[in-house]
Motif scaffolding. Structure first.
Motif, PDB file in Angstrom:
ATOM      1  N   ASP A  11       8.638   0.764   1.974  1.00 33.97           N
ATOM      2  CA  ASP A  11       8.623  -0.280   3.008  1.00 33.97           C
ATOM      3  C   ASP A  11       8.946  -1.647   2.431  1.00 33.97           C
ATOM      4  OD1 ASP A  11       5.724  -0.192   1.865  1.00 33.97           O
ATOM      5  OD2 ASP A  11       5.928  -2.143   2.841  1.00 33.97           O
ATOM      6  N   SER A  13       7.087  -4.927   2.695  1.00 33.73           N
ATOM      7  CA  SER A  13       5.961  -5.752   3.129  1.00 33.73           C
ATOM      8  C   SER A  13       6.387  -7.177   2.811  1.00 33.73           C
ATOM      9  CB  SER A  13       4.685  -5.386   2.354  1.00 33.73           C
ATOM     10  OG  SER A  13       4.181  -4.153   2.823  1.00 33.73           O
ATOM     11  N   CYS A  18       4.241  -5.949  -3.039  1.00 33.24           N
ATOM     12  CA  CYS A  18       4.158  -4.498  -3.226  1.00 33.24           C
ATOM     13  C   CYS A  18       5.457  -3.876  -2.739  1.00 33.24           C
ATOM     14  CB  CYS A  18       2.955  -3.910  -2.478  1.00 33.24           C
ATOM     15  SG  CYS A  18       3.112  -3.961  -0.700  1.00 33.24           S
ATOM     16  N   LEU A  42       6.878  -4.663   7.411  1.00 32.24           N
ATOM     17  CA  LEU A  42       5.538  -5.137   7.792  1.00 32.24           C
ATOM     18  C   LEU A  42       5.439  -6.632   7.485  1.00 32.24           C
ATOM     19  CD1 LEU A  42       5.205  -2.088   6.389  1.00 32.24           C
ATOM     20  CD2 LEU A  42       2.808  -2.533   6.846  1.00 32.24           C
ATOM     21  N   HIS A  45       1.170  -6.279   3.526  1.00 32.69           N
ATOM     22  CA  HIS A  45       0.663  -4.913   3.342  1.00 32.69           C
ATOM     23  C   HIS A  45      -0.645  -4.698   4.104  1.00 32.69           C
ATOM     24  CE1 HIS A  45      -2.273  -6.111   0.318  1.00 32.69           C
ATOM     25  NE2 HIS A  45      -1.324  -6.661  -0.430  1.00 32.69           N
ATOM     26  N   THR A  46      -1.134  -3.455   4.089  1.00 31.10           N
ATOM     27  CA  THR A  46      -2.199  -3.083   5.036  1.00 31.10           C
ATOM     28  C   THR A  46      -3.618  -3.208   4.457  1.00 31.10           C
ATOM     29  OG1 THR A  46      -2.060  -0.744   4.373  1.00 31.10           O
ATOM     30  CG2 THR A  46      -0.660  -1.445   6.200  1.00 31.10           C
ATOM     31  N   THR A  47      -3.728  -3.658   3.205  1.00 31.78           N
ATOM     32  CA  THR A  47      -5.057  -3.701   2.586  1.00 31.78           C
ATOM     33  C   THR A  47      -5.532  -5.128   2.326  1.00 31.78           C
ATOM     34  OG1 THR A  47      -4.465  -1.637   1.478  1.00 31.78           O
ATOM     35  CG2 THR A  47      -6.435  -2.737   0.693  1.00 31.78           C
ATOM     36  N   TYR A  82       5.693   4.038  -0.780  1.00 26.87           N
ATOM     37  CA  TYR A  82       5.007   4.066   0.522  1.00 26.87           C
ATOM     38  C   TYR A  82       5.991   4.431   1.645  1.00 26.87           C
ATOM     39  CZ  TYR A  82       2.091   2.142   4.352  1.00 26.87           C
ATOM     40  OH  TYR A  82       1.361   1.954   5.489  1.00 26.87           O
ATOM     41  N   TYR A 119      -4.961   4.836   2.849  1.00 23.63           N
ATOM     42  CA  TYR A 119      -4.583   3.563   3.466  1.00 23.63           C
ATOM     43  C   TYR A 119      -4.628   3.721   4.995  1.00 23.63           C
ATOM     44  CZ  TYR A 119      -2.617   2.236  -1.124  1.00 23.63           C
ATOM     45  OH  TYR A 119      -2.437   1.945  -2.447  1.00 23.63           O
ATOM     46  N   ASP A 218       2.450   0.126  -7.564  1.00 20.41           N
ATOM     47  CA  ASP A 218       3.890  -0.053  -7.326  1.00 20.41           C
ATOM     48  C   ASP A 218       4.569  -0.692  -8.536  1.00 20.41           C
ATOM     49  OD1 ASP A 218       3.107   0.854  -4.890  1.00 20.41           O
ATOM     50  OD2 ASP A 218       3.616  -0.945  -3.772  1.00 20.41           O
TER      51      ASP A 218
HETATM   52  O1  PXL Z   1       1.666   0.884  -2.378  1.00 18.99           O
HETATM   53  C1  PXL Z   1       0.961  -0.116  -1.837  1.00 18.99           C
HETATM   54  C2  PXL Z   1       1.350  -0.397  -0.430  1.00 18.99           C
HETATM   55  C3  PXL Z   1       2.678  -0.406  -0.054  1.00 18.99           C
HETATM   56  N1  PXL Z   1       3.048  -0.680   1.221  1.00 18.99           N
HETATM   57  C4  PXL Z   1       2.117  -0.942   2.153  1.00 18.99           C
HETATM   58  C5  PXL Z   1       0.769  -0.933   1.822  1.00 18.99           C
HETATM   59  C6  PXL Z   1       0.365  -0.643   0.503  1.00 18.99           C
HETATM   60  C7  PXL Z   1      -1.041  -0.655   0.137  1.00 18.99           C
HETATM   61  O2  PXL Z   1      -1.900  -1.052   0.819  1.00 18.99           O
HETATM   62  O3  PXL Z   1      -0.130  -1.202   2.768  1.00 18.99           O
HETATM   63  C8  PXL Z   1       2.554  -1.257   3.549  1.00 18.99           C
END
Ligand code: PXL
Length: 276
Positions: A11, A13, A18, A42, A45-47, A82, A119, A218
Motif C-alpha cells: 500500500d 500510506s 511504512c 491510505l 497507516h492503521t496503527t 501489506y 492489524y 518494512d
Molecule cells: O507493515 C506495516 C503497515 C503497512 N501498511 C499499513 C499498515 C501497517 C501497519 O500498521 O497499517 C496500511
C-alpha cells in the motif's frame, strides 16, 4: 551486480513511513530499478492514529498487469508487503506466475500483525490467504506474531530456542525455501533474526532498542531485499538489514513525537556503505 528490475506490491500510506514510502527509497538506494503496484492508498497507516482513509485499488490490479504483459515487461524479483484483502492475494499469485523472468526471486513479507495482534481489518480468512501466498515464495519474512498466525501456534512473549525451532519447522511446511524470522529475543537487552536456509537454522543477534520501532518490519524487509538482490548471501543480507534497522531506530528513539515510524532516510548512506 547487474542492474535489476524489481516489482514491489504494497500500500501507499501517505503519512507514517511504512510500506511503499519506505520500500521505494530503500530499494532505489540499493541500486535497483523499482516498479510499484500500490494495493491501496491510505491517509496514514492503521496503527496508533485516530483513524484512516482507505482507497482500495484491488480492481485496478488485473488491468495494470495485462498492460505490463502487453508491453513485454518482466521482473527479476517481486517483493510483496501489506496487502488489502484476500482477492488481492489471488491477483498477486497470478502476477507471481506470469510477470517474473525465469530466475525471478519472490519475496513475501506477510505484513499483517505485530505484538500478538492482527492489524485492523484482517481476519482468519485473510491469514489463510497470506499462508497460500507464502507457499509460492522463495523467501518469507514473518515476525513472531505472523509466524504464529500462519502456523496456528500459541503466541508467546517469552520463549527459548526449542519454541523458535518448532515455529521454524512449521513455517518450512508452508513451502517457502528460505525463512527470515524477525524479532527473536532470548534476553531483555538483545534481539535478533533467525534464518532458515538449505535445511539449516542460524541466528544473528544485535542490540534491542525498545522505543520507537513502528514500521521497522518494512524497513528490514526492504533492506533485506535490496541486499539480497545485490548478490549478498541470505545470512549477510539479513545481517545488513538488521544493522541498518538498528541505525534507523537509533536516529528516532529520542524523539517521542516521531512514534509512527523510523527516520530511515538518515541511515540510507550507511546502508549503501554496507552494500559495498
Ligand atoms: O507493515 C506495516 C503497515 C503497512 N501498511 C499499513 C499498515 C501497517 C501497519 O500498521 O497499517 C496500511
Amino acid at each position: 551486480m547487474s542492474y535489476k528490475k524489481i516489482l514491489t506490491i504494497q500500500d501507499i500510506s501517505c503519512v507514517g513511513q511504512c510500506s511503499l514510502t519506505v520500500a521505494l527509497p530503500i530499494l532505489s538506494a540499493c541500486g535497483l530499478e523499482t516498479c510499484i503496484l500500490p494495493s491501496a492508498v491510505l491517509s496514514n497507516h492503521t496503527t496508533g492514529f485516530g483513524g484512516y482513509t482507505f482507497r482500495d485499488l484491488t480492481d485496478d490490479m488485473p488491468a495494470i498487469r495485462q498492460q505490463w504483459q502487453k508491453e513485454g515487461i518482466r521482473f527479476e524479483a517481486i517483493y510483496t508487503g501489506y496487502l488489502g484483502n484476500t482477492k488481492q492475494i489471488d491477483y498477486v499469485m497470478d502476477i507471481f506466475d506470469t510477470m517474473g523472468t525465469s530466475e525471478c526471486v519472490k519475496i513475501v513479507d506477510p505484513a499483517m500483525a505485530d505484538n500478538g495482534r492482527l492489524y485492523p481489518g484482517f481476519d482468519g480468512e485473510y491469514v489463510a490467504a497470506v499462508g497460500r501466498l507464502c507457499s509460492c515464495a522463495h523467501v518469507i519474512l514473518p515476525n513472531i506474531t505472523e509466524a504464529c498466525l500462519l502456523t496456528d501456534t500459541e503466541y508467546r512473549t517469552e520463549y527459548d530456542e526449542t519454541y523458535i525451532r518448532m515455529l521454524m519447522d512449521k513455517l518450512v511446511k508452508l513451502g517457502a525455501k528460505t525463512i527470515i524470522l524477525t524479532g527473536v529475543a532470548y534476553t531483555s537487552d538483545k534481539t535478533g533474526v533467525a534464518i532458515f536456509e538449505n535445511g539449516k537454522m542460524s541466528y544473528y543477534e544485535h542490540d534491542r532498542i525498545t522505543e520507537g520501532s513502528h514500521g521497522t518490519g518494512d524497513v528490514f524487509a526492504s533492506a533485506f531485499t535490496g541486499a539480497l538482490l545485490n548478490d549478498k548471501p541470505v545470512f549477510e543480507a539479513a545481517k545488513i538489514a538488521a544493522d541498518y534497522t538498528v541505525k534507523c531506530i537509533e536516529h528516532t528513539r529520542k524523539d517521542a513525537a516521531h512514534w509512527y515510524g523510523v527516520k530511515f532516510e538518515l541511515a540510507l548512506r550507511d546502508l549503501m556503505e554496507m552494500l559495498k
